[in-house]
Design a protein around this motif. Structure first.
Motif, PDB file in Angstrom:
ATOM      1  N   TYR A 202     -12.560 -15.134  34.210  1.00  0.00           N
ATOM      2  CA  TYR A 202     -13.599 -14.731  35.175  1.00  0.00           C
ATOM      3  C   TYR A 202     -14.943 -15.361  34.844  1.00  0.00           C
ATOM      4  CZ  TYR A 202     -16.642 -11.812  37.999  1.00  0.00           C
ATOM      5  OH  TYR A 202     -17.591 -11.376  38.899  1.00  0.00           O
ATOM      6  N   TRP A 203     -15.295 -15.405  33.553  1.00  0.00           N
ATOM      7  CA  TRP A 203     -16.603 -15.946  33.168  1.00  0.00           C
ATOM      8  C   TRP A 203     -16.505 -17.255  32.390  1.00  0.00           C
ATOM      9  CZ3 TRP A 203     -14.716 -11.390  30.966  1.00  0.00           C
ATOM     10  CH2 TRP A 203     -14.349 -11.468  29.621  1.00  0.00           C
ATOM     11  N   SER A 204     -15.309 -17.784  32.202  1.00  0.00           N
ATOM     12  CA  SER A 204     -15.137 -19.036  31.468  1.00  0.00           C
ATOM     13  C   SER A 204     -14.818 -20.164  32.435  1.00  0.00           C
ATOM     14  CB  SER A 204     -14.007 -18.904  30.437  1.00  0.00           C
ATOM     15  OG  SER A 204     -13.668 -20.167  29.909  1.00  0.00           O
ATOM     16  N   GLY A 205     -15.671 -21.199  32.428  1.00  0.00           N
ATOM     17  CA  GLY A 205     -15.417 -22.337  33.299  1.00  0.00           C
ATOM     18  C   GLY A 205     -14.114 -23.031  32.970  1.00  0.00           C
ATOM     19  N   THR A 206     -13.805 -23.161  31.679  1.00  0.00           N
ATOM     20  CA  THR A 206     -12.554 -23.796  31.280  1.00  0.00           C
ATOM     21  C   THR A 206     -11.360 -22.963  31.716  1.00  0.00           C
ATOM     22  OG1 THR A 206     -13.642 -24.800  29.370  1.00  0.00           O
ATOM     23  CG2 THR A 206     -11.243 -24.683  29.336  1.00  0.00           C
ATOM     24  N   GLY A 207     -11.475 -21.643  31.565  1.00  0.00           N
ATOM     25  CA  GLY A 207     -10.386 -20.767  31.984  1.00  0.00           C
ATOM     26  C   GLY A 207     -10.102 -20.896  33.469  1.00  0.00           C
ATOM     27  N   ARG A 208     -11.149 -21.027  34.278  1.00  0.00           N
ATOM     28  CA  ARG A 208     -10.940 -21.220  35.713  1.00  0.00           C
ATOM     29  C   ARG A 208     -10.358 -22.596  36.014  1.00  0.00           C
ATOM     30  NH1 ARG A 208     -15.950 -18.608  35.735  1.00  0.00           N
ATOM     31  NH2 ARG A 208     -17.039 -20.589  36.029  1.00  0.00           N
ATOM     32  N   ALA A 209     -10.789 -23.594  35.256  1.00  0.00           N
ATOM     33  CA  ALA A 209     -10.316 -24.962  35.511  1.00  0.00           C
ATOM     34  C   ALA A 209      -8.812 -25.090  35.295  1.00  0.00           C
ATOM     35  CB  ALA A 209     -11.070 -25.941  34.625  1.00  0.00           C
ATOM     36  N   VAL A 210      -8.300 -24.473  34.251  1.00  0.00           N
ATOM     37  CA  VAL A 210      -6.875 -24.605  33.923  1.00  0.00           C
ATOM     38  C   VAL A 210      -6.088 -23.370  34.346  1.00  0.00           C
ATOM     39  CG1 VAL A 210      -7.338 -26.154  31.986  1.00  0.00           C
ATOM     40  CG2 VAL A 210      -7.229 -23.696  31.579  1.00  0.00           C
ATOM     41  N   PHE A 211      -6.623 -22.605  35.279  1.00  0.00           N
ATOM     42  CA  PHE A 211      -5.995 -21.337  35.639  1.00  0.00           C
ATOM     43  C   PHE A 211      -4.590 -21.543  36.201  1.00  0.00           C
ATOM     44  CE2 PHE A 211      -5.123 -17.760  38.495  1.00  0.00           C
ATOM     45  CZ  PHE A 211      -5.309 -16.700  37.619  1.00  0.00           C
ATOM     46  N   GLY A 212      -4.382 -22.619  36.984  1.00  0.00           N
ATOM     47  CA  GLY A 212      -3.058 -22.857  37.563  1.00  0.00           C
ATOM     48  C   GLY A 212      -1.983 -23.040  36.508  1.00  0.00           C
ATOM     49  N   PRO A 213      -2.131 -24.013  35.579  1.00  0.00           N
ATOM     50  CA  PRO A 213      -1.127 -24.154  34.520  1.00  0.00           C
ATOM     51  C   PRO A 213      -0.992 -22.918  33.642  1.00  0.00           C
ATOM     52  CG  PRO A 213      -2.459 -26.147  34.688  1.00  0.00           C
ATOM     53  CD  PRO A 213      -3.086 -25.128  35.579  1.00  0.00           C
TER      54      PRO A 213
ATOM     55  N   ALA B  45      -4.731 -26.841  24.910  1.00  0.00           N
ATOM     56  CA  ALA B  45      -5.829 -27.799  25.069  1.00  0.00           C
ATOM     57  C   ALA B  45      -7.022 -27.144  25.747  1.00  0.00           C
ATOM     58  CB  ALA B  45      -5.346 -29.001  25.871  1.00  0.00           C
ATOM     59  N   GLY B  46      -6.768 -26.321  26.755  1.00  0.00           N
ATOM     60  CA  GLY B  46      -7.860 -25.615  27.419  1.00  0.00           C
ATOM     61  C   GLY B  46      -8.577 -24.652  26.499  1.00  0.00           C
ATOM     62  N   LEU B  47      -7.829 -23.955  25.653  1.00  0.00           N
ATOM     63  CA  LEU B  47      -8.460 -23.043  24.701  1.00  0.00           C
ATOM     64  C   LEU B  47      -9.327 -23.809  23.701  1.00  0.00           C
ATOM     65  CD1 LEU B  47      -8.679 -20.099  23.734  1.00  0.00           C
ATOM     66  CD2 LEU B  47      -6.745 -20.555  22.215  1.00  0.00           C
ATOM     67  N   ALA B  48      -8.871 -24.983  23.280  1.00  0.00           N
ATOM     68  CA  ALA B  48      -9.674 -25.801  22.369  1.00  0.00           C
ATOM     69  C   ALA B  48     -10.988 -26.204  23.023  1.00  0.00           C
ATOM     70  CB  ALA B  48      -8.885 -27.038  21.951  1.00  0.00           C
ATOM     71  N   VAL B  49     -10.950 -26.581  24.304  1.00  0.00           N
ATOM     72  CA  VAL B  49     -12.174 -26.934  25.020  1.00  0.00           C
ATOM     73  C   VAL B  49     -13.087 -25.726  25.152  1.00  0.00           C
ATOM     74  CG1 VAL B  49     -13.083 -27.733  27.231  1.00  0.00           C
ATOM     75  CG2 VAL B  49     -11.060 -28.805  26.261  1.00  0.00           C
TER      76      VAL B  49
ATOM     77  N   ARG C  72      -7.703 -34.324  35.642  1.00  0.00           N
ATOM     78  CA  ARG C  72      -8.066 -33.864  36.989  1.00  0.00           C
ATOM     79  C   ARG C  72      -8.543 -32.419  36.977  1.00  0.00           C
ATOM     80  NH1 ARG C  72      -4.140 -36.587  41.620  1.00  0.00           N
ATOM     81  NH2 ARG C  72      -4.897 -38.725  41.262  1.00  0.00           N
ATOM     82  N   LEU C  73      -8.098 -31.656  36.008  1.00  0.00           N
ATOM     83  CA  LEU C  73      -8.577 -30.276  35.888  1.00  0.00           C
ATOM     84  C   LEU C  73      -9.931 -30.196  35.193  1.00  0.00           C
ATOM     85  CD1 LEU C  73      -5.252 -28.462  34.911  1.00  0.00           C
ATOM     86  CD2 LEU C  73      -6.361 -28.529  37.149  1.00  0.00           C
ATOM     87  N   GLY C  74     -10.456 -31.332  34.753  1.00  0.00           N
ATOM     88  CA  GLY C  74     -11.785 -31.365  34.159  1.00  0.00           C
ATOM     89  C   GLY C  74     -11.816 -31.318  32.652  1.00  0.00           C
ATOM     90  N   LEU C  75     -10.676 -31.411  31.984  1.00  0.00           N
ATOM     91  CA  LEU C  75     -10.676 -31.397  30.524  1.00  0.00           C
ATOM     92  C   LEU C  75     -11.152 -32.750  30.002  1.00  0.00           C
ATOM     93  CD1 LEU C  75      -7.339 -29.575  29.595  1.00  0.00           C
ATOM     94  CD2 LEU C  75      -9.603 -28.617  30.028  1.00  0.00           C
ATOM     95  N   PRO C  76     -11.876 -32.767  28.889  1.00  0.00           N
ATOM     96  CA  PRO C  76     -12.322 -34.040  28.330  1.00  0.00           C
ATOM     97  C   PRO C  76     -11.145 -34.858  27.828  1.00  0.00           C
ATOM     98  CG  PRO C  76     -12.853 -32.234  26.845  1.00  0.00           C
ATOM     99  CD  PRO C  76     -12.376 -31.616  28.118  1.00  0.00           C
ATOM    100  N   ARG C  77     -11.421 -36.126  27.565  1.00  0.00           N
ATOM    101  CA  ARG C  77     -10.366 -37.061  27.200  1.00  0.00           C
ATOM    102  C   ARG C  77      -9.625 -36.621  25.938  1.00  0.00           C
ATOM    103  NH1 ARG C  77     -13.482 -41.089  27.604  1.00  0.00           N
ATOM    104  NH2 ARG C  77     -13.131 -41.331  29.838  1.00  0.00           N
ATOM    105  N   TRP C  78     -10.372 -36.128  24.943  1.00  0.00           N
ATOM    106  CA  TRP C  78      -9.725 -35.732  23.693  1.00  0.00           C
ATOM    107  C   TRP C  78      -8.801 -34.541  23.912  1.00  0.00           C
ATOM    108  CZ3 TRP C  78     -10.320 -30.809  21.909  1.00  0.00           C
ATOM    109  CH2 TRP C  78     -11.440 -30.090  22.347  1.00  0.00           C
ATOM    110  N   ALA C  79      -9.186 -33.644  24.827  1.00  0.00           N
ATOM    111  CA  ALA C  79      -8.348 -32.474  25.101  1.00  0.00           C
ATOM    112  C   ALA C  79      -7.090 -32.873  25.866  1.00  0.00           C
ATOM    113  CB  ALA C  79      -9.131 -31.436  25.883  1.00  0.00           C
ATOM    114  N   ALA C  80      -7.226 -33.834  26.796  1.00  0.00           N
ATOM    115  CA  ALA C  80      -6.044 -34.326  27.501  1.00  0.00           C
ATOM    116  C   ALA C  80      -5.069 -34.972  26.526  1.00  0.00           C
ATOM    117  CB  ALA C  80      -6.458 -35.317  28.589  1.00  0.00           C
ATOM    118  N   ALA C  81      -5.604 -35.733  25.562  1.00  0.00           N
ATOM    119  CA  ALA C  81      -4.745 -36.341  24.544  1.00  0.00           C
ATOM    120  C   ALA C  81      -4.089 -35.279  23.668  1.00  0.00           C
ATOM    121  CB  ALA C  81      -5.563 -37.303  23.686  1.00  0.00           C
ATOM    122  N   LEU C  82      -4.841 -34.215  23.355  1.00  0.00           N
ATOM    123  CA  LEU C  82      -4.280 -33.124  22.561  1.00  0.00           C
ATOM    124  C   LEU C  82      -3.117 -32.464  23.289  1.00  0.00           C
ATOM    125  CD1 LEU C  82      -4.332 -31.137  20.173  1.00  0.00           C
ATOM    126  CD2 LEU C  82      -6.062 -29.816  21.430  1.00  0.00           C
ATOM    127  N   GLY C  83      -3.303 -32.182  24.583  1.00  0.00           N
ATOM    128  CA  GLY C  83      -2.215 -31.585  25.356  1.00  0.00           C
ATOM    129  C   GLY C  83      -1.001 -32.488  25.434  1.00  0.00           C
TER     130      GLY C  83
END
Length: 553
Positions: free
Chosen positions: A317-328, A363-367, A135-146
């Motif tokens: 601020y400039w990373s889309g992934t960083g903003r996506a997983v900012f809450g966790p 997982a977010g850092l890997a993405v 739901r935070l937008g991580l790809p399937r492989w990253a969700a499995a990694l987490g």
């Protein structure tokens, strides 16, 4: 293309057919199910194998399970006087989960066997983490990694097996994040997030620290037009349910301190005034010892996850992934900040609350890393090369993870799956069942890890088998022992009893004036069964009254 068909007015001859949207949603989710289900099976296999034998039974586990037993038996909120040390919702849920096995086979209501119910909590939490990552937008492989980081780390395997309130609270907080990040943005989803968050806090009060991160997630994923209603509804639900706890104390006349009763205020003050563990950066502090106990099992998830938190916060601020997983990521940062404060008490199970957020951060850092490789390739305007470079980065990351993580985790998980740390406990329980005499007339001091075992063997709960702390700290128990330690028959001296007897005069005296009649295990982990002489110092013991045990709830 799919044509839009106007809705027809239903008639009696033309009943309303259910929408096909849920079916379509299920079909889109099938690839996720194919990834999540096998990984979940592996996690449950690893965590379930040898679960009753490792790690060693703890007094905290026994306390929560004994309190759940008291709820099941209708004896109140605890097996002794409930003094508002924690909100009771955590072990009330535990009582509901363990009700069926305890009804079918009452002797199974013991710490070792009841650890199996924690597999249910782990399963739900692992699936919720996977759903949250998607739901935070991580790809399937990253969700499995987490999910794999959360469920297969040796640190997770050890702590998630144990009957801790933190594990239950994490499950509810993950549900709150999943609802807050709902793509459909229904108002009831955000209201449900508030309910789940309140349940998490009432399961373990330290989950209050994570609420700002949940609010940020909800704000980012709510619709702009309904954001105020969504956030207001969630906060209102959370606050109203949370207020049930002080309301209960108020109705019991136990909100404020007073003579002759416990109070919620005293419980809060006790938690705030507990002797601090010191700084984790001080080599001789208790907090540093707790940190080393975490790193003994795994360095990847705590240290790697914390590094990922810092990097994602710096680049959000400039990373889309960083903003996506900012809450966790923010949740992990807040929990880490509390753990690093130089004052305050740091329990060993505290890291449980951070494990899912550290796993999502990694997982977010890997993405973010693979996305950076793709953007570098796109700079030269080669789309095919960008895709190739991205998947090459994923493969390189997987190979690096396998080379660094797998050997470390294999050794840690292998010890978890093969060591029997509870043989001494089982032997001590068997000795007390067969050689200590008539359970109905014998009084014994034990830690809570063995309390329920002896209750099922016929020892009188409360004042026949006594949780050793209560001999000194609970007036309802100490008044049944007018001659102090002389009214005790046996002390089951576990490591916890020997360690904490220093500050408990009655327990210390019972240890000093008793003799060892049986011992199990070796070294600091040995368990001694010590018998107090029948008429020490010429004072006969007072026989137990059948009605001497009373619980307050």
């Amino acid at each position: 293309m799919t044509a839009t068909v106007p809705a027809a007015v239903p008639s009696a001859a033309d009943p309303v057919r259910p929408s096909a949207a849920p079916v379509a949603r299920f079909r889109r989710a099938r690839p996720d199910l194919l990834v999540c289900a096998p990984l979940l099976a592996v996690i449950l296999l690893v965590q379930g194998w040898n679960i009753t034998a490792f790690p060693a039974l703890s007094d905290d586990e026994g306390t929560y399970l004994s309190q759940a037993w008291a709820v099941q038996q209708g004896q109140g909120l605890a097996h002794y006087t409930y003094w508002y040390d924690h909100p009771p919702l955590g072990w009330i849920q535990l009582a509901l989960v363990t009700w069926v096995p305890s009804a079918i086979a009452p002797p199974s209501m013991a710490v070792g066997s009841m650890r199996c119910v924690m597999l249910l909590v782990t399963a739900v939490s692992a699936v919720l983490l996977f759903v949250l990552a998607r739901r935070l937008g991580l790809p399937r492989w990253a969700a499995a990694l987490g999910m794999a980081l959360f469920g297969l780390s040796p640190l997770s395997v050890v702590l998630q097996r144990e009957i801790f309130l933190d594990n239950i609270a994490v499950m509810w907080m993950l549900l709150a994040f999943v609802l807050a990040a709902s793509p459909s943005r229904h108002l009831w989803h955000h209201f449900g997030a508030g309910v789940a968050a309140a349940t998490a806090v009432l399961s373990k009060e330290t989950m209050l620290v994570v609420l700002p991160a949940l609010l940020v997630t909800m704000w980012r994923h709510s619709h702009r037009d309904t954001r105020k209603f969504a956030v207001t509804g969630a906060v209102t639900a959370c606050v109203l349910i949370g207020l049930c706890y002080p309301l209960y104390a108020l109705l019991k006349g136990e909100l404020w301190p007073g003579p002759g009763h416990v109070s919620l205020t005293d419980g809060i003050l006790f938690q705030m005034r507990r002797t601090g563990s010191g700084s984790i950066f001080s080599a001789h502090s208790g907090a540093h010892a707790v940190l080393n106990s975490w790193l003994y099992y795994d360095r990847v998830l705590p240290l790697g996850g914390l590094a990922a938190v810092v990097l994602l916060l710096l680049t959000a601020y400039w990373s889309g992934t960083g903003r996506a997983v900012f809450g966790p990521v923010l949740a992990a940062a807040l929990l880490a900040a509390v753990a690093m404060r130089p004052t305050g008490y740091l329990p060993a199970m505290y890291v449980i609350q951070a494990l899912p957020f550290l796993a999502l951060s990694l997982a977010g850092l890997a993405v973010a890393g693979t996305g950076l490789a793709e953007r570098v390739a796109r700079r030269v305007r080669r789309v095919a090369a960008a895709r190739l470079l991205r998947w090459s980065a994923v493969g390189a990351l997987g190979a690096l993870t396998a080379a660094v993580v797998v050997p470390n985790w294999y050794d840690g998980d292998r010890s978890v799956e093969t060591i029997d740390a509870n043989a001494a406990y089982r032997s001590a329980a068997l000795w007390m069942a067969t050689k200590a005499g008539d359970p109905a007339r014998t009084r014994v001091l034990v830690d809570d890890a063995l309390w329920l075992d002896l209750v099922h063997q016929g020892y009188r709960p409360g004042t026949g088998v006594i949780w050793f702390y209560k001999a000194d700290l609970d007036p309802a128990v100490s008044k049944t022992m007018p001659h102090g330690y002389r009214d005790i028959d046996y002390v089951v001296a576990t490591p916890t009893v020997r360690r904490d007897a220093v500050n408990l005069p009655t327990v210390r005296a019972a240890l000093d004036h008793s003799e060892t009649v049986a011992a199990f295990g070796s070294g600091d982990n040995r368990i001694e069964i010590r018998r107090v002489p029948k008429e020490a110092d010429g004072h006969p013991r007072v026989p137990q009254s059948p009605n001497s045990s009373r619980k307050d709830g």
